[in-house]
Structures are given as C-alpha cells and as structure tokens.
Enzyme design. Structure first.
Site, short mmCIF file in Angstrom:
data_model
loop_
_atom_site.label_atom_id
_atom_site.label_comp_id
_atom_site.label_asym_id
_atom_site.label_seq_id
_atom_site.Cartn_x
_atom_site.Cartn_y
_atom_site.Cartn_z
CD GLU A 37 -3.14 -0.36 0.13
OE1 GLU A 37 -3.13 -0.10 -1.08
OE2 GLU A 37 -3.83 -1.26 0.63
CB THR A 39 4.43 0.23 -2.56
OG1 THR A 39 3.27 -0.50 -2.93
CG2 THR A 39 4.80 -0.09 -1.14
CG ASP A 40 0.49 2.99 -6.42
OD1 ASP A 40 0.78 3.78 -5.50
OD2 ASP A 40 -0.65 2.93 -6.94
CB ALA A 125 -15.77 1.30 0.02
N GLY A 126 -12.68 2.81 -0.68
CA GLY A 126 -11.28 2.44 -0.94
C GLY A 126 -11.17 1.26 -1.88
CB SER A 128 -10.31 1.44 -7.20
OG SER A 128 -9.16 1.58 -6.52
CG ASP A 174 -6.41 2.26 -7.30
OD1 ASP A 174 -5.68 1.43 -6.73
OD2 ASP A 174 -6.84 3.27 -6.74
#
Ligand code: GLA
Length: 385
Positions: A37, A39-40, A125-126, A128, A174
């Site tokens: 998380e 990290t992208d 809600a996370g 995407s 995402d």
C-alpha cells in the site's frame, strides 16, 4: 452487477436516448489489494486483484461531437463538447471528461457518445470506484473508435485523468488492475518496471472479506498528495528517483536531515517493500499465517507512521485481532473506507457477528461486510437481448 441490473440499465438507455440500436455494454471492476500500500507511486510492488463489483456503461457513438452522460444512481446527467477545453465542474463527470481528452491526446479519433452508466462498487470504500469508471470509459472508447491502445496505456489514461483533471496524484495500481484483473488470481506488479505476474489465489481454508467502516474516504483534496510529497522529498535528498532505490542505510543517514515526519513516512514505505517480499515467499509455501502477520504489520505502519488510518478503522482491525482473524489492515488510499481481512473459514462467522455488533455499539452506525470474489478486468459484455 447482476444481469438483471444491467438489463434495467439498458432500458434506462433506451428511455433516455431513444433506442437500443447499436448500443454496446462495457464493464470495468474495482479492486482489492492484499499488500503493498502506498508503494505504487514509490516505484515499489503492489499485490491487487480485481473484484466482481464495478462500473457498467452502455455506450453508443452519436453523430455530433458531444458526450451525453446519464448516471441513474445520481439522477443526474451531463453534456460536454469533445473540444471543450475546460470540461464540467462536477468531479464525478470530470472522470469521464478526463478519459475522453486523454484518449484524444493519444491520437484516438474519439467521436461523440451517448452513455448511461452505473456501478456497484461502494463509493468511498477504498475499492477504486473512480478507477473503475475511468477504465470502463477508456475501454469503451478504445473499442468503439478502434483506438489501438493496449491495456497498460488505457490504465495510464485513467491515471492521467486523476492527475490532470481531478487532482489526485495517485499511482498506477487501481487502473492497472481494473484493466488486467484475472478471475481467481492476484497480480504482483512491479510499479517501477511495469512487469507483472499472476498468482492464483485459492487459499485453502481461508477467505478474504472486506469490512466497510462507512467512513467516507475521499482522496480528492485529501492528505494523500501530502504523503506522496513527503516520499518525493526523501527520495530527492537520497539522490534517487523513487524510494524504491533508497536503502535502509541511506534512510538512516538522512534521518536528521529529512525531519521526523518525513522519516516516518519513508520508514513505512521501505518496510512495506520488505513485507510484500515476505508475503510472496509465504505464498509460495501456502503459509497464510505469515501473510496475515504481515498484513497486521502493514496496518501498524499505515496507522502510526504513514498516518492514513482513522479511529473507526483502527477499531475494526482490533476487533479482527481479538477474534483471531489471521490478517487485517486498512486497504487502499486510507482516511476511511474498508479493512481487508484474511479469515480462517472456522473463524469467519464469529468474526462477522462480532465486528457488526461491536462497531454498531461503539460508533452507532452499521459497518458492511463484503465477501471478496476475484474477478476479471475491463471488457465488453455480450448480453443476450
Ligand atoms: C489509492 C491510489 C493508488 C494507491 C493506493 C494506496 O488507491 O489510487 O494509486 O496509491 O491509494 O496504495
């Protein structure tokens, strides 16, 4: 969405735009992320999977240079011209506007469209929902106007939309997974090189469930961009392009210079690289207990060092721990949204009952438990009429 929901959406198209002639139906999913998380955008690894929930759009080219949108969920629509330099003001419609403009910027001969769309990814809600919306339209336009873009380029169209038209400086995870998802598999993506590998996800005796805190997570204008800037500052001082190339030794040497807060942000990111690697190793051995432990560690880092959690989410993770759930952490950009939980089958019912009861008792609102089924990426749907 069910076949039933899609057929209602198609009827909505006919009501709104007059006929069903030449209409085509497209879908792109939301996502989960097992680990990796924030990290992208640091050139690191992520480990996402597409879900079955997503956005469906019914689209038909029209004869002028206008995009006409109708979103039954919002009971609102929007029309803009392809050549409009500014586009609509409402963020929701800017996602589609951005995709159209970015496709055009890549040489795709986009014409006007009429479109009706809706989704079942819970908003905020996370999971995407915005990437699903971008990818659904990118895929549709590429297909309808023979754009010739590959899936990675379409993912970049979505990411560029976030950056340039919405203002969220997100990474590629995402949109990448909404485009590349495969049923039953998670994907490890190296965000520096763009290389990726599918990992079949059949954890015998375990399952993934999301618990939506229903605290609305909104990345637009959130401290998400501040986190990214912290990482960039540290990378710059270390003389590397992204934190991917910053070692623990380099970070320790810079400790005084970078300041306490940026140090903690970078410490989380470096730790997260190590955790993704540990999870990959553990998965080779079907060692889900280790996977779960790493998830808890990620949560600790996201909550204390990266500071993207909130009271409600920390509570959900604590309930999971108390119930003996194998792994639990906040998922996605943060500031609300869902926890992702790796749960042993024999622990599942007890956990679900307890998390629902105690959350309601503590915060006076219901949390929502969402079982995870790993699904396919963006595609055209062939629906018998
Ligand atoms: C959001 C962003 C992604 C990624 C995650 C955190 O979902 O869109 O690019 O940074 O947050 O891992």
């Amino acid at each position: 969405m069910t076949i039933m929901d899609i057929s209602i959406l198609q009827q909505g198209f006919v009501l709104h735009f007059g006929s069903s002639k030449d209409m085509a139906t497209y879908f792109a999913p939301g996502r989960i992320n097992l680990i990796g998380e924030h990290t992208d955008y640091n050139g690191g690894f992520v480990f996402p999977g597409a879900v079955q929930q997503g956005i469906v759009a019914i689209v038909r080219p029209n004869k002028d240079r206008k995009v006409r949108l109708w979103a039954p969920d919002l009971q609102r629509g929007c029309t803009f011209d392809l050549d409009d330099e500014k586009g609509p003001e409402e963020t929701h419609f800017r996602y589609v506007y951005g995709v159209v403009r970015e496709m055009m910027a890549r040489g795709v001969e986009v014409r006007g469209i009429d479109a009706v769309y809706a989704g079942d990814v819970p908003l905020g809600a996370g999971m995407s929902s915005s990437a699903a919306l971008e990818c659904c339209f990118a895929y549709a336009l590429n297909d309808l106007f023979a754009g010739g873009l590959d899936r990675m380029e379409m993912a970049r169209v979505g990411q560029a939309t976030e950056h340039k038209y919405v203002g969220t400086m997100c990474g590629i995870m995402d949109q990448f997974i909404s485009m590349h998802g495969r049923e039953g598999s998670l994907v490890r993506l190296d965000c520096r090189s763009g290389e990726f590998e599918y990992f079949p996800w059949h954890p015998e005796g375990y399952r993934l469930v999301l618990v939506n805190s229903c605290v609305k997570h909104e990345l637009v204008g959130s401290p998400y961009n501040d986190r990214r800037r912290s990482c960039e500052r540290v990378a710059q001082l270390a003389g590397v392009e992204t934190l991917r190339d910053c070692t623990w030794e380099m970070l320790e040497k810079l400790k005084e210079q970078v300041g306490e807060e940026d140090y903690r942000r970078a410490k989380y990111v470096l730790g997260e690289y190590d955790r993704v690697m540990a999870v990959c190793d553990a998965l080779q051995k079907d060692d889900y207990e280790t996977v779960g432990q790493q998830m808890y560690l990620t949560h600790e880092g996201l909550s204390k060092d990266y500071e993207v959690s909130c009271e409600e989410i920390d509570f959900l993770v604590e309930v999971a721990r108390r119930c003996g759930v194998t792994g639990s952490r906040i998922m996605g950009g943060g500031f609300g949204g869902c926890t992702i939980n790796l749960v042993r089958d024999d622990c599942h019912d007890k956990f679900v009952a307890e998390v629902q009861r105690s959350y309601k008792e503590r915060f006076g609102v219901e949390c929502k438990v969402i079982p995870v089924v790993i699904g396919e990426g963006a595609r055209k749907l062939k629906i018998e009429k």
